[in-house]
Design a protein around this motif. Structure first.
Motif, PDB file in Angstrom:
ATOM      1  N   PHE A   1     -20.910  61.938  43.681  1.00 34.70           N
ATOM      2  CA  PHE A   1     -22.190  61.811  42.982  1.00 34.70           C
ATOM      3  C   PHE A   1     -22.624  63.102  42.296  1.00 34.70           C
ATOM      4  N   SER A   2     -22.456  64.226  42.942  1.00 30.54           N
ATOM      5  CA  SER A   2     -22.901  65.477  42.316  1.00 30.54           C
ATOM      6  C   SER A   2     -21.847  66.042  41.371  1.00 30.54           C
ATOM      7  N   ARG A   3     -20.625  66.139  41.816  1.00 25.46           N
ATOM      8  CA  ARG A   3     -19.575  66.777  41.011  1.00 25.46           C
ATOM      9  C   ARG A   3     -19.168  65.928  39.801  1.00 25.46           C
ATOM     10  N   ASP A   4     -18.893  64.656  40.009  1.00 24.67           N
ATOM     11  CA  ASP A   4     -18.370  63.811  38.930  1.00 24.67           C
ATOM     12  C   ASP A   4     -19.460  63.151  38.083  1.00 24.67           C
ATOM     13  N   LEU A   5     -20.590  62.829  38.716  1.00 25.41           N
ATOM     14  CA  LEU A   5     -21.636  62.106  37.995  1.00 25.41           C
ATOM     15  C   LEU A   5     -22.835  62.992  37.671  1.00 25.41           C
ATOM     16  N   GLY A   6     -22.796  64.244  38.108  1.00 20.02           N
ATOM     17  CA  GLY A   6     -23.832  65.204  37.752  1.00 20.02           C
ATOM     18  C   GLY A   6     -25.198  64.942  38.366  1.00 20.02           C
ATOM     19  N   MET A   7     -25.241  64.245  39.492  1.00 21.99           N
ATOM     20  CA  MET A   7     -26.519  63.932  40.124  1.00 21.99           C
ATOM     21  C   MET A   7     -26.948  65.064  41.050  1.00 21.99           C
ATOM     22  N   ASN A   8     -28.238  65.433  40.961  1.00 20.04           N
ATOM     23  CA  ASN A   8     -28.770  66.405  41.899  1.00 20.04           C
ATOM     24  C   ASN A   8     -29.277  65.663  43.148  1.00 20.04           C
ATOM     25  N   GLU A   9     -29.774  66.403  44.111  1.00 21.33           N
ATOM     26  CA  GLU A   9     -30.197  65.800  45.380  1.00 21.33           C
ATOM     27  C   GLU A   9     -31.312  64.774  45.196  1.00 21.33           C
ATOM     28  N   LEU A  10     -32.266  65.075  44.354  1.00 23.02           N
ATOM     29  CA  LEU A  10     -33.367  64.145  44.104  1.00 23.02           C
ATOM     30  C   LEU A  10     -32.855  62.849  43.472  1.00 23.02           C
ATOM     31  N   GLU A  11     -31.954  62.972  42.525  1.00 25.31           N
ATOM     32  CA  GLU A  11     -31.382  61.778  41.891  1.00 25.31           C
ATOM     33  C   GLU A  11     -30.578  60.955  42.891  1.00 25.31           C
ATOM     34  N   ARG A  12     -29.858  61.629  43.779  1.00 22.23           N
ATOM     35  CA  ARG A  12     -29.113  60.905  44.825  1.00 22.23           C
ATOM     36  C   ARG A  12     -30.062  60.113  45.712  1.00 22.23           C
ATOM     37  N   MET A  13     -31.183  60.722  46.096  1.00 24.89           N
ATOM     38  CA  MET A  13     -32.154  60.028  46.944  1.00 24.89           C
ATOM     39  C   MET A  13     -32.766  58.838  46.207  1.00 24.89           C
ATOM     40  N   GLU A  14     -33.063  59.034  44.939  1.00 23.39           N
ATOM     41  CA  GLU A  14     -33.608  57.946  44.133  1.00 23.39           C
ATOM     42  C   GLU A  14     -32.589  56.815  44.006  1.00 23.39           C
ATOM     43  N   MET A  15     -31.328  57.176  43.787  1.00 20.42           N
ATOM     44  CA  MET A  15     -30.267  56.175  43.682  1.00 20.42           C
ATOM     45  C   MET A  15     -30.163  55.376  44.984  1.00 20.42           C
ATOM     46  N   LEU A  16     -30.239  56.070  46.119  1.00 21.58           N
ATOM     47  CA  LEU A  16     -30.174  55.383  47.412  1.00 21.58           C
ATOM     48  C   LEU A  16     -31.362  54.444  47.598  1.00 21.58           C
ATOM     49  N   TYR A  17     -32.517  54.823  47.102  1.00 25.73           N
ATOM     50  CA  TYR A  17     -33.698  53.947  47.143  1.00 25.73           C
ATOM     51  C   TYR A  17     -33.408  52.643  46.395  1.00 25.73           C
ATOM     52  N   TYR A  18     -32.856  52.756  45.195  1.00 27.60           N
ATOM     53  CA  TYR A  18     -32.532  51.558  44.412  1.00 27.60           C
ATOM     54  C   TYR A  18     -31.464  50.710  45.104  1.00 27.60           C
ATOM     55  N   VAL A  19     -30.481  51.360  45.712  1.00 24.21           N
ATOM     56  CA  VAL A  19     -29.428  50.630  46.427  1.00 24.21           C
ATOM     57  C   VAL A  19     -30.027  49.893  47.625  1.00 24.21           C
ATOM     58  N   GLU A  20     -30.893  50.555  48.373  1.00 22.12           N
ATOM     59  CA  GLU A  20     -31.533  49.901  49.517  1.00 22.12           C
ATOM     60  C   GLU A  20     -32.330  48.680  49.074  1.00 22.12           C
ATOM     61  N   ASN A  21     -33.054  48.802  47.971  1.00 18.66           N
ATOM     62  CA  ASN A  21     -33.818  47.663  47.449  1.00 18.66           C
ATOM     63  C   ASN A  21     -32.907  46.548  46.966  1.00 18.66           C
ATOM     64  N   GLU A  22     -31.843  46.916  46.297  1.00 19.98           N
ATOM     65  CA  GLU A  22     -30.899  45.920  45.761  1.00 19.98           C
ATOM     66  C   GLU A  22     -30.279  45.071  46.871  1.00 19.98           C
ATOM     67  N   PHE A  23     -29.932  45.712  47.975  1.00 18.95           N
ATOM     68  CA  PHE A  23     -29.229  45.018  49.054  1.00 18.95           C
ATOM     69  C   PHE A  23     -30.115  44.711  50.256  1.00 18.95           C
ATOM     70  N   HIS A  24     -31.414  45.004  50.138  1.00 18.38           N
ATOM     71  CA  HIS A  24     -32.375  44.714  51.210  1.00 18.38           C
ATOM     72  C   HIS A  24     -31.937  45.336  52.531  1.00 18.38           C
ATOM     73  N   ILE A  25     -31.616  46.630  52.465  1.00 19.62           N
ATOM     74  CA  ILE A  25     -31.188  47.359  53.655  1.00 19.62           C
ATOM     75  C   ILE A  25     -32.007  48.645  53.767  1.00 19.62           C
ATOM     76  N   ASN A  26     -31.940  49.280  54.919  1.00 19.65           N
ATOM     77  CA  ASN A  26     -32.593  50.568  55.145  1.00 19.65           C
ATOM     78  C   ASN A  26     -31.560  51.482  55.796  1.00 19.65           C
ATOM     79  N   ILE A  27     -31.049  52.427  55.040  1.00 15.18           N
ATOM     80  CA  ILE A  27     -29.985  53.316  55.506  1.00 15.18           C
ATOM     81  C   ILE A  27     -30.600  54.446  56.326  1.00 15.18           C
ATOM     82  N   ASP A  28     -30.077  54.634  57.505  1.00 16.91           N
ATOM     83  CA  ASP A  28     -30.542  55.688  58.408  1.00 16.91           C
ATOM     84  C   ASP A  28     -30.356  57.062  57.765  1.00 16.91           C
ATOM     85  N   ASP A  29     -31.321  57.957  57.989  1.00 22.32           N
ATOM     86  CA  ASP A  29     -31.268  59.293  57.391  1.00 22.32           C
ATOM     87  C   ASP A  29     -29.993  60.046  57.748  1.00 22.32           C
ATOM     88  N   ARG A  30     -29.487  59.849  58.965  1.00 19.80           N
ATOM     89  CA  ARG A  30     -28.237  60.518  59.358  1.00 19.80           C
ATOM     90  C   ARG A  30     -27.066  60.024  58.527  1.00 19.80           C
TER      91      ARG A  30
END
Length: 79
Positions: free
Chosen positions: A30-59
């Motif tokens: 995500f960071s090296r190949d797609l140029g995403m910073n940490e905030l963008e990664r977190m935002e992306m995970l938010y969209y993924v969680e909503n898309e699949f109706h899941i809640n990914i543990d922080d760990r």
């Protein structure tokens, strides 16, 4: 399921992040190949969680750095 996850990720990248790519590889980092910073990664995970109706543990979130990691995690939580 894996194809559905890849298709959803591609749609999220194109729509939410204006990252226009035709194909995602499980090897993409995500960071090296797609140029995403940490905030963008977190935002992306938010969209993924909503898309699949899941809640990914922080760990688990901390372990996700590639598309393959994300696919594995979504499969684990979507069961």
């Amino acid at each position: 399921m894996e194809k559905r996850i890849l298709d959803s990720l591609l749609r999220i990248f194109n729509r939410q992040f204006l990252i226009h790519i035709n194909q995602l590889s499980e090897r993409h980092n995500f960071s090296r190949d797609l140029g995403m910073n940490e905030l963008e990664r977190m935002e992306m995970l938010y969209y993924v969680e909503n898309e699949f109706h899941i809640n990914i543990d922080d760990r688990e979130v901390k372990k996700i750095s590639t598309v393959a990691d994300l696919i594995t995690t979504v499969q684990k939580y979507a069961q």
